[in-house]
Design a protein around this motif. Structure first.
Motif, PDB file in Angstrom:
ATOM      1  N   LEU A  17       0.733  -1.226  -0.077  1.00 59.05           N
ATOM      2  CA  LEU A  17       0.474   0.636   0.096  1.00 59.05           C
ATOM      3  C   LEU A  17       1.076   0.973  -0.275  1.00 59.05           C
ATOM      4  O   LEU A  17       0.678   2.552  -0.802  1.00 59.05           O
ATOM      5  N   SER A  21       0.700   3.406  -3.111  1.00 59.11           N
ATOM      6  CA  SER A  21       0.193   5.084  -2.364  1.00 59.11           C
ATOM      7  C   SER A  21       1.240   6.095  -3.401  1.00 59.11           C
ATOM      8  O   SER A  21       0.592   6.832  -3.978  1.00 59.11           O
ATOM      9  N   VAL A  62      -6.057   1.737  -0.390  1.00 54.41           N
ATOM     10  CA  VAL A  62      -5.219   2.809  -0.116  1.00 54.41           C
ATOM     11  C   VAL A  62      -6.093   3.730   0.356  1.00 54.41           C
ATOM     12  O   VAL A  62      -5.567   4.195   1.071  1.00 54.41           O
ATOM     13  N   MET A  63      -7.605   4.035   0.044  1.00 56.86           N
ATOM     14  CA  MET A  63      -8.245   4.716   0.113  1.00 56.86           C
ATOM     15  C   MET A  63      -8.791   4.136   2.368  1.00 56.86           C
ATOM     16  O   MET A  63      -9.055   5.195   2.678  1.00 56.86           O
ATOM     17  N   SER A  65      -7.625   2.689   3.831  1.00 57.83           N
ATOM     18  CA  SER A  65      -6.774   3.389   4.846  1.00 57.83           C
ATOM     19  C   SER A  65      -6.439   4.509   5.716  1.00 57.83           C
ATOM     20  O   SER A  65      -6.615   4.412   7.002  1.00 57.83           O
ATOM     21  N   HIS A  66      -7.067   5.303   4.570  1.00 58.68           N
ATOM     22  CA  HIS A  66      -6.167   6.750   4.885  1.00 58.68           C
ATOM     23  C   HIS A  66      -7.964   7.595   5.695  1.00 58.68           C
ATOM     24  O   HIS A  66      -7.763   7.729   6.929  1.00 58.68           O
ATOM     25  N   ALA A 102       0.512  11.600   5.418  1.00 57.42           N
ATOM     26  CA  ALA A 102      -0.097  10.207   4.427  1.00 57.42           C
ATOM     27  C   ALA A 102      -0.437  11.390   2.897  1.00 57.42           C
ATOM     28  O   ALA A 102      -1.178  10.890   2.905  1.00 57.42           O
ATOM     29  N   ASP A 104       0.223  10.880   0.265  1.00 58.86           N
ATOM     30  CA  ASP A 104       0.265  10.484  -1.391  1.00 58.86           C
ATOM     31  C   ASP A 104      -1.343   9.678  -0.846  1.00 58.86           C
ATOM     32  O   ASP A 104      -1.703   9.824  -1.695  1.00 58.86           O
ATOM     33  N   ARG A 105      -1.591   8.729   0.186  1.00 62.87           N
ATOM     34  CA  ARG A 105      -2.705   8.824   0.244  1.00 62.87           C
ATOM     35  C   ARG A 105      -4.521   9.479   0.389  1.00 62.87           C
ATOM     36  O   ARG A 105      -5.317   9.453  -0.357  1.00 62.87           O
TER      37      ARG A 105
END
Length: 200
Positions: A17, A21, A62-63, A65-66, A102, A104-105
């Motif tokens: 991830l 990301s 990825v999304m 987790s953010h 974070a 990038d995310r």
């Protein structure tokens, strides 16, 4: 017999991830291949598919987790049972810490949502709405005289997110401003917006 998971399975997923990301943020989802992600991870495509059936599944995680982290921020602050204004101030600090840490995310979340399948996109949007609704509730409680109208309350809430959501695109972690100062500025601007402009 079912294949057992390696002891470091979750750590490897998180590494995937993190690399994905970075690539999605730099090249875009459509400009990144599964092979690109595998190479960045120092792995083969077949190994990557052991963790994720498709590139869309990587994007979704990825999304997820953010946004889950941001929702956890809200829950953590609400559990402190602070006054509404202090809660709003605190949650902005939590958000900014994760927007910067974070970035990038956050960029992927802002730019690549349309590349998710409809059902997965709806899951992300549903979590985003929970976050926005919670912040709006704090804003209304902190500024009841200015947010009695639900339409105005929503407008103020979305303006607040408009200020902070894109911070990662320009903020320099090595610069003179800290993310804490940015959070303070956003909070102060929300409060200053309650003062009517002077008519000339």
């Amino acid at each position: 017999m079912a294949r057992t998971q390696a002891a470091d399975y979750e750590e490897r997923k998180e590494a995937i991830l993190a690399h994905a990301s970075s690539l999605f943020a730099e090249r875009g989802f459509l400009g990144t291949s599964v092979m690109d992600i595998a190479l960045a991870c120092g792995a083969s495509k077949s190994l990557l598919y052991h963790y994720y059936p498709s590139k869309e599944d990587v994007l979704f995680d990825v999304m997820t987790s953010h946004v889950d982290l941001l929702l956890d921020d809200v829950d953590t602050v609400l559990a402190l049972d602070l006054p509404p204004g202090e809660s709003l101030h605190t949650v902005l600090h939590y958000f900014m810490r994760h927007y910067v840490g974070a970035s990038d995310r956050q960029k992927v979340l802002l730019n690549e949502l349309e590349n998710l399948p409809a059902d997965k996109r709806q899951e992300i949007v549903a979590t985003q709405r929970k976050i926005v609704d919670a912040v709006q509730t704090l804003l209304v409680a902190a500024l009841p005289e200015h947010c009695a109208d639900p339409v105005e309350a929503r407008g103020r809430t979305m303006l607040l997110f408009g200020m902070i959501n894109w911070t990662g695109n320009w903020f320099d972690p090595t610069g003179k401003l800290t993310y804490q100062q940015i959070a303070d500025m956003a909070y102060e601007m929300v409060l200053s917006g309650t003062v009517a402009p002077t008519k000339g």
